[in-house]
Scaffold this motif. Structure first.
Motif, PDB file in Angstrom:
ATOM      1  N   MET A 111       0.824  -1.206   0.000  1.00 14.48           N
ATOM      2  CA  MET A 111       0.000   0.000   0.000  1.00 14.48           C
ATOM      3  C   MET A 111       0.863   1.264   0.000  1.00 14.48           C
ATOM      4  SD  MET A 111      -3.269  -0.753  -0.072  1.00 14.48           S
ATOM      5  CE  MET A 111      -2.794  -2.003  -1.269  1.00 14.48           C
ATOM      6  N   VAL A 112       1.974   1.226   0.729  1.00 12.84           N
ATOM      7  CA  VAL A 112       2.871   2.385   0.762  1.00 12.84           C
ATOM      8  C   VAL A 112       3.461   2.649  -0.615  1.00 12.84           C
ATOM      9  CG1 VAL A 112       5.089   3.229   1.650  1.00 12.84           C
ATOM     10  CG2 VAL A 112       3.434   2.194   3.216  1.00 12.84           C
ATOM     11  N   VAL A 113       3.870   1.597  -1.304  1.00 12.02           N
ATOM     12  CA  VAL A 113       4.409   1.769  -2.659  1.00 12.02           C
ATOM     13  C   VAL A 113       3.348   2.326  -3.587  1.00 12.02           C
ATOM     14  CG1 VAL A 113       5.381   0.570  -4.652  1.00 12.02           C
ATOM     15  CG2 VAL A 113       6.125  -0.045  -2.341  1.00 12.02           C
ATOM     16  N   SER A 114       2.096   1.874  -3.432  1.00  8.49           N
ATOM     17  CA  SER A 114       1.019   2.390  -4.296  1.00  8.49           C
ATOM     18  C   SER A 114       0.794   3.883  -4.101  1.00  8.49           C
ATOM     19  CB  SER A 114      -0.287   1.628  -4.023  1.00  8.49           C
ATOM     20  OG  SER A 114      -0.891   2.042  -2.807  1.00  8.49           O
ATOM     21  N   MET A 115       1.119   4.381  -2.901  1.00 11.27           N
ATOM     22  CA  MET A 115       0.949   5.808  -2.639  1.00 11.27           C
ATOM     23  C   MET A 115       1.856   6.664  -3.515  1.00 11.27           C
ATOM     24  SD  MET A 115       0.679   5.878   1.525  1.00 11.27           S
ATOM     25  CE  MET A 115      -0.585   4.981   2.403  1.00 11.27           C
ATOM     26  N   PHE A 142      -5.071   6.577 -10.148  1.00 10.72           N
ATOM     27  CA  PHE A 142      -5.701   5.502  -9.396  1.00 10.72           C
ATOM     28  C   PHE A 142      -5.491   4.173 -10.102  1.00 10.72           C
ATOM     29  CE2 PHE A 142      -9.128   2.676  -8.177  1.00 10.72           C
ATOM     30  CZ  PHE A 142      -9.267   2.881  -6.812  1.00 10.72           C
ATOM     31  N   GLN A 143      -5.653   4.169 -11.418  1.00  7.11           N
ATOM     32  CA  GLN A 143      -5.458   2.943 -12.196  1.00  7.11           C
ATOM     33  C   GLN A 143      -4.020   2.448 -12.075  1.00  7.11           C
ATOM     34  OE1 GLN A 143      -7.662   1.099 -14.038  1.00  7.11           O
ATOM     35  NE2 GLN A 143      -9.347   2.358 -13.291  1.00  7.11           N
ATOM     36  N   THR A 144      -3.071   3.389 -12.111  1.00 12.84           N
ATOM     37  CA  THR A 144      -1.667   3.006 -11.962  1.00 12.84           C
ATOM     38  C   THR A 144      -1.407   2.379 -10.597  1.00 12.84           C
ATOM     39  OG1 THR A 144      -0.961   4.780 -13.454  1.00 12.84           O
ATOM     40  CG2 THR A 144       0.713   3.845 -11.998  1.00 12.84           C
ATOM     41  N   ALA A 145      -1.950   3.016  -9.554  1.00 10.75           N
ATOM     42  CA  ALA A 145      -1.773   2.488  -8.196  1.00 10.75           C
ATOM     43  C   ALA A 145      -2.415   1.114  -8.057  1.00 10.75           C
ATOM     44  CB  ALA A 145      -2.383   3.459  -7.184  1.00 10.75           C
ATOM     45  N   LEU A 146      -3.554   0.920  -8.697  1.00  6.70           N
ATOM     46  CA  LEU A 146      -4.239  -0.367  -8.651  1.00  6.70           C
ATOM     47  C   LEU A 146      -3.380  -1.469  -9.264  1.00  6.70           C
ATOM     48  CD1 LEU A 146      -6.733  -2.188  -8.267  1.00  6.70           C
ATOM     49  CD2 LEU A 146      -7.585  -1.318 -10.466  1.00  6.70           C
ATOM     50  N   VAL A 151       0.347  -6.190  -8.994  1.00  8.41           N
ATOM     51  CA  VAL A 151       1.596  -6.849  -9.381  1.00  8.41           C
ATOM     52  C   VAL A 151       2.439  -7.171  -8.153  1.00  8.41           C
ATOM     53  CG1 VAL A 151       3.784  -6.532 -10.594  1.00  8.41           C
ATOM     54  CG2 VAL A 151       1.632  -5.869 -11.700  1.00  8.41           C
ATOM     55  N   LEU A 152       2.537  -6.214  -7.231  1.00 10.39           N
ATOM     56  CA  LEU A 152       3.348  -6.437  -6.029  1.00 10.39           C
ATOM     57  C   LEU A 152       2.723  -7.468  -5.092  1.00 10.39           C
ATOM     58  CD1 LEU A 152       4.461  -2.795  -5.133  1.00 10.39           C
ATOM     59  CD2 LEU A 152       5.822  -4.602  -6.210  1.00 10.39           C
ATOM     60  N   TYR A 153       1.388  -7.587  -5.137  1.00  9.37           N
ATOM     61  CA  TYR A 153       0.726  -8.510  -4.225  1.00  9.37           C
ATOM     62  C   TYR A 153       0.865  -9.969  -4.676  1.00  9.37           C
ATOM     63  CZ  TYR A 153      -2.711 -10.593  -1.148  1.00  9.37           C
ATOM     64  OH  TYR A 153      -3.320 -11.380  -0.203  1.00  9.37           O
ATOM     65  N   VAL A 156       3.506 -11.799  -2.749  1.00  9.47           N
ATOM     66  CA  VAL A 156       3.055 -11.888  -1.354  1.00  9.47           C
ATOM     67  C   VAL A 156       2.027 -13.007  -1.212  1.00  9.47           C
ATOM     68  CG1 VAL A 156       1.878 -10.680   0.529  1.00  9.47           C
ATOM     69  CG2 VAL A 156       3.511  -9.452  -0.915  1.00  9.47           C
ATOM     70  N   SER A 157       1.089 -13.059  -2.153  1.00 10.18           N
ATOM     71  CA  SER A 157       0.073 -14.107  -2.135  1.00 10.18           C
ATOM     72  C   SER A 157       0.693 -15.489  -2.268  1.00 10.18           C
ATOM     73  CB  SER A 157      -0.932 -13.874  -3.263  1.00 10.18           C
ATOM     74  OG  SER A 157      -1.896 -14.895  -3.309  1.00 10.18           O
ATOM     75  N   MET A 158       1.706 -15.610  -3.123  1.00  7.17           N
ATOM     76  CA  MET A 158       2.386 -16.896  -3.309  1.00  7.17           C
ATOM     77  C   MET A 158       3.077 -17.342  -2.020  1.00  7.17           C
ATOM     78  SD  MET A 158       3.946 -16.172  -7.100  1.00  7.17           S
ATOM     79  CE  MET A 158       4.885 -17.691  -7.236  1.00  7.17           C
ATOM     80  N   MET A 159       3.652 -16.402  -1.298  1.00  9.18           N
ATOM     81  CA  MET A 159       4.332 -16.728  -0.054  1.00  9.18           C
ATOM     82  C   MET A 159       3.373 -17.213   1.026  1.00  9.18           C
ATOM     83  SD  MET A 159       6.935 -13.469   0.095  1.00  9.18           S
ATOM     84  CE  MET A 159       7.453 -13.776   1.778  1.00  9.18           C
TER      85      MET A 159
END
Length: 258
Positions: A111-115, A142-146, A151-153, A156-159
């Motif tokens: 979330m911090v990176v999306s900011m 907003f679309q870019t942050a989404l 992509v970054l998640y 994380v989800s795989m882990m």
């Protein structure tokens, strides 16, 4: 415990097994998923730390849904207490809370990176601090942050996909469970791609079905009244299917906490 590589078609099997098992105990699995969501919502309203605390509990609650699925497979009715199995397991409790802490840190890091992309608008909308309006959603920032968040998640989800089960059933420490979970997802990437595509199709199909039902009833306002229960039911089916990914990716079938 040994890592297994499965063919791509196994992803379809995981999804169908989840749907089939859900319908063995539909009331119980729907009720447990509702309790899952209610617990997260109640914890998140705690002042100052609620949002982070809810994130910490997510791996344990996800494991609870897997235990409920295992109970349903045995022909038994999963009671509400099953959802909190990971919090009651003595030797695994510490590792499970460590998983939750790492999940909260990594998720908040995303979330911090999306900011950096939109100044925090996406994060505010996600955490309920700002309304989701068409103007906000359609804005380029907003679309870019989404997309950055999505992509970054993924890693994380795989882990964390298998990690709660590896801690609870196989007694692995938190760090090792994260590593093996990521490797299992990576080595079985084709199967998980099929699995996710199937669930995207199921969620999309349920939305179309809700729209058709509302149209047949002649009242478009009924669509949300139909869509929300259907979406919760499909989401419960999705969580029901997660156990089967663990069983097929690791040779030792979970039978209970070690």
């Amino acid at each position: 415990m040994n890592l297994q590589i499965v063919p791509a078609r196994t992803g379809l099997h995981w999804a169908t097994q989840g749907v089939r098992t859900f319908w063995q105990q539909p009331l119980a699995m729907s009720g447990l998923f509702f309790l899952f969501m209610a617990t997260v919502s109640l914890v998140s309203i705690v002042p100052f730390i609620g949002g982070a605390l809810a994130l910490v509990l997510l791996p344990a609650l996800t494991l609870g849904m897997m235990v409920a699925t295992q109970t349903a497979l045995q022909g038994k009715f999963p009671m509400p207490s099953v959802l909190f199995s990971a919090l009651k397991a003595g030797s695994q409790r510490k590792s499970m809370f460590q998983l939750g802490g790492w999940y909260a840190v990594l998720f908040l890091g995303v979330m911090v990176v999306s900011m950096l992309a939109d100044g925090g608008t996406f994060a505010k909308v996600y955490f309920g601090g700002s309304p989701m309006t068409p103007e906000v959603v359609n804005s380029p920032s907003f679309q870019t942050a989404l997309w950055v968040s999505m992509v970054l998640y993924i890693p994380v989800s795989m882990m964390f996909w298998h990690a709660p089960a590896l801690v609870y059933w196989h007694g692995l420490p938190a760090a090792k469970s994260l590593f093996f979970s990521f490797v299992a997802c990576w080595r079985n990437l084709k199967a998980f791609a099929v699995y996710l595509l199937v669930w995207i199709g199921i969620f999309t199909g349920s939305g179309i079905l809700a729209l058709l039902i509302a149209s047949l009833l002649g009242d478009p306002q009924l669509m949300m009244a139909v869509l929300m229960p259907m979406a919760l039911m499909v989401a419960a089916m999705f969580f029901t299917s997660m156990l089967f990914t663990v069983q097929d990716c690791f040779s030792a079938s979970p039978e209970g906490p070690v």
